[in-house]
Design a protein around this motif. Structure first.
Motif, PDB file in Angstrom:
ATOM      1  N   ARG A   1     -28.149   0.818 -27.493  1.00 56.28           N
ATOM      2  CA  ARG A   1     -28.816  -0.438 -27.825  1.00 56.28           C
ATOM      3  C   ARG A   1     -28.123  -1.143 -28.981  1.00 56.28           C
ATOM      4  NH1 ARG A   1     -33.323   1.547 -27.993  1.00 56.28           N
ATOM      5  NH2 ARG A   1     -33.552   1.994 -30.213  1.00 56.28           N
ATOM      6  N   GLN A   2     -27.797  -0.411 -30.041  1.00 58.25           N
ATOM      7  CA  GLN A   2     -27.159  -1.018 -31.205  1.00 58.25           C
ATOM      8  C   GLN A   2     -25.726  -1.471 -30.900  1.00 58.25           C
ATOM      9  OE1 GLN A   2     -28.712  -1.866 -33.875  1.00 58.25           O
ATOM     10  NE2 GLN A   2     -30.626  -0.827 -33.368  1.00 58.25           N
ATOM     11  N   THR A   3     -25.025  -0.720 -30.048  1.00 60.81           N
ATOM     12  CA  THR A   3     -23.668  -1.135 -29.659  1.00 60.81           C
ATOM     13  C   THR A   3     -23.705  -2.445 -28.897  1.00 60.81           C
ATOM     14  OG1 THR A   3     -22.972   1.187 -29.555  1.00 60.81           O
ATOM     15  CG2 THR A   3     -21.588  -0.432 -28.435  1.00 60.81           C
ATOM     16  N   THR A   4     -24.674  -2.574 -27.984  1.00 61.61           N
ATOM     17  CA  THR A   4     -24.822  -3.828 -27.239  1.00 61.61           C
ATOM     18  C   THR A   4     -25.168  -4.980 -28.182  1.00 61.61           C
ATOM     19  OG1 THR A   4     -25.602  -2.600 -25.302  1.00 61.61           O
ATOM     20  CG2 THR A   4     -26.076  -4.952 -25.366  1.00 61.61           C
ATOM     21  N   LEU A   5     -26.087  -4.731 -29.111  1.00 66.30           N
ATOM     22  CA  LEU A   5     -26.477  -5.771 -30.067  1.00 66.30           C
ATOM     23  C   LEU A   5     -25.311  -6.183 -30.960  1.00 66.30           C
ATOM     24  CD1 LEU A   5     -30.043  -4.620 -31.198  1.00 66.30           C
ATOM     25  CD2 LEU A   5     -29.460  -6.701 -29.937  1.00 66.30           C
TER      26      LEU A   5
END
Length: 368
Positions: A339-343
């Protein structure tokens, strides 16, 4: 003190001995191991002879694991007995709330939660941005703080190794846009004007912007994944325990590497973009290479080149900050990492667009 348990007997009754600390801060890994140990047992004995340190939250968790099982607690101290006595007296069958909130209430509740989360994330980022600038300033004042080896490593990873995809993307995008421009101007009978139009577009906007988007997709995600995995493996906690600054060791070298490499990459991207434009005008309108460069030298000022170069460090700063910030936000499990990588990619692209718009506004206002 670590959380540990030992299987003293597995059949016919499972006997476990607890030791160490079993608190609300106990890692999910240890709790999953304990759950797996008692999952298939029907009769369980928990031995507290080693006097483990437990709290109310863990005892409630332990009782939830032992639900529908026959269990016995061996050698609990007075504190543990008191906790379990309180939990066992708790009403087992609580009334179920069947009330469903209205759609309007749910809508405004979700908006409120989103606003609160957005505000908190914004404040966290501003705090992180300030800390990064502070440590960067300390490094400038005290050059020994610079992690030279780490900076050169990230220059290689984020700069040199990204050259093939960066230059290929710049060439393809510039050629396609130049081709469309030449076609339209050729219909008007002035294909030669495509030289300065395409060249200015490539130098001011296309080269730096396309390059920044590619680096955002490559480096921002890479930074988030690397730092996020270190968070999951508790390597960052180890750095803090040893008295080292995570920002000094992990963030500053990555940001400096991008600030240094982005102008160099923009220069190379500009060269490739101009060559792509030259090829497009030659193929579509028959403008020779000599005519192209003469027209380019006569009508394209060096100012357009410097506008693109000046943008580059700001793009690098934004990409580095967002990538590292999202990496440090990873916690819990691999789902958080994804999730954080996508964000990080989404946020980096957003800030690139904002920075590019700000530069376009000011350069247009100042007549540059």
């Amino acid at each position: 003190m670590m959380s540990r348990f030992k299987i003293l007997q597995s059949t016919p009754t499972l006997r476990l001995a607890l030791s160490g600390e079993w608190l609300y801060t106990t890692s999910k890994k240890d709790l999953r191991s304990l759950r797996a140990a008692v999952r298939d047992a029907t009769e369980v004995e928990i031995d507290f002879s080693a006097q483990p340190i437990v709290d109310f939250a863990f005892c409630a968790f332990l009782l939830s694991l032992l639900k529908d099982k026959s269990y016995t607690f061996l050698n609990p101290n007075a504190h543990i007995q008191e906790i379990f006595a309180t939990l066992e007296q708790y009403p087992p069958n609580l009334p179920i709330d069947t009330h469903k909130p209205s759609a309007l209430f749910t809508f405004f509740r979700d908006i409120g939660l989103w606003v609160a989360d957005f505000f908190q994330s914004m404040m966290d980022f501003l705090h992180f941005f300030g800390m990064s600038l502070y440590y960067l300033g300390l490094s400038v004042l005290h050059p020994r703080r610079f992690k030279i080896a780490s900076i050169f490593y990230h220059i290689s990873e984020s700069g040199l190794k990204s050259l093939p995809v960066v230059l290929t993307t710049s060439f393809i995008v510039s050629y396609a846009i130049a081709l469309q421009g030449v076609i339209q101007l050729d219909k008007m009978g002035v294909p030669i004007m495509s030289v300065e139009i395409v060249a200015k577009l490539c130098l001011r906007e296309l080269g730096p912007f396309v390059l920044a988007l590619v680096i955002a997709g490559r480096s921002a995600s890479s930074f988030s994944a690397q730092i996020g995995v270190m968070n999951l493996n508790e390597e960052n906690d180890a750095l803090k325990t040893m008295g080292f600054s995570v920002i000094d060791f992990l963030v500053t070298p990555r940001i400096l590497a991008l600030i240094i490499t982005m102008p160099l990459l923009v220069f190379l991207s500009d060269v490739v973009s101009l060559l792509a434009g030259m090829l497009a005008t030659n193929v579509q309108a028959g403008v020779s290479f000599t005519q192209y460069w003469e027209r380019f030298y006569e009508y394209v000022d060096i100012t357009h080149f410097w506008v693109g170069i000046v943008k580059a460090p700001f793009f690098g700063l934004a990409i580095g900050l967002v990538g590292c910030f999202r990496g440090l936000k990873v916690q819990g499990d691999t789902e958080s990492l994804g999730r954080q990588t996508t964000l990080s990619v989404v946020n980096a692209i957003f800030w690139i667009i904002v920075i590019n718009a700000i530069f376009s506004f000011f350069t247009t206002t100042l007549g540059i």
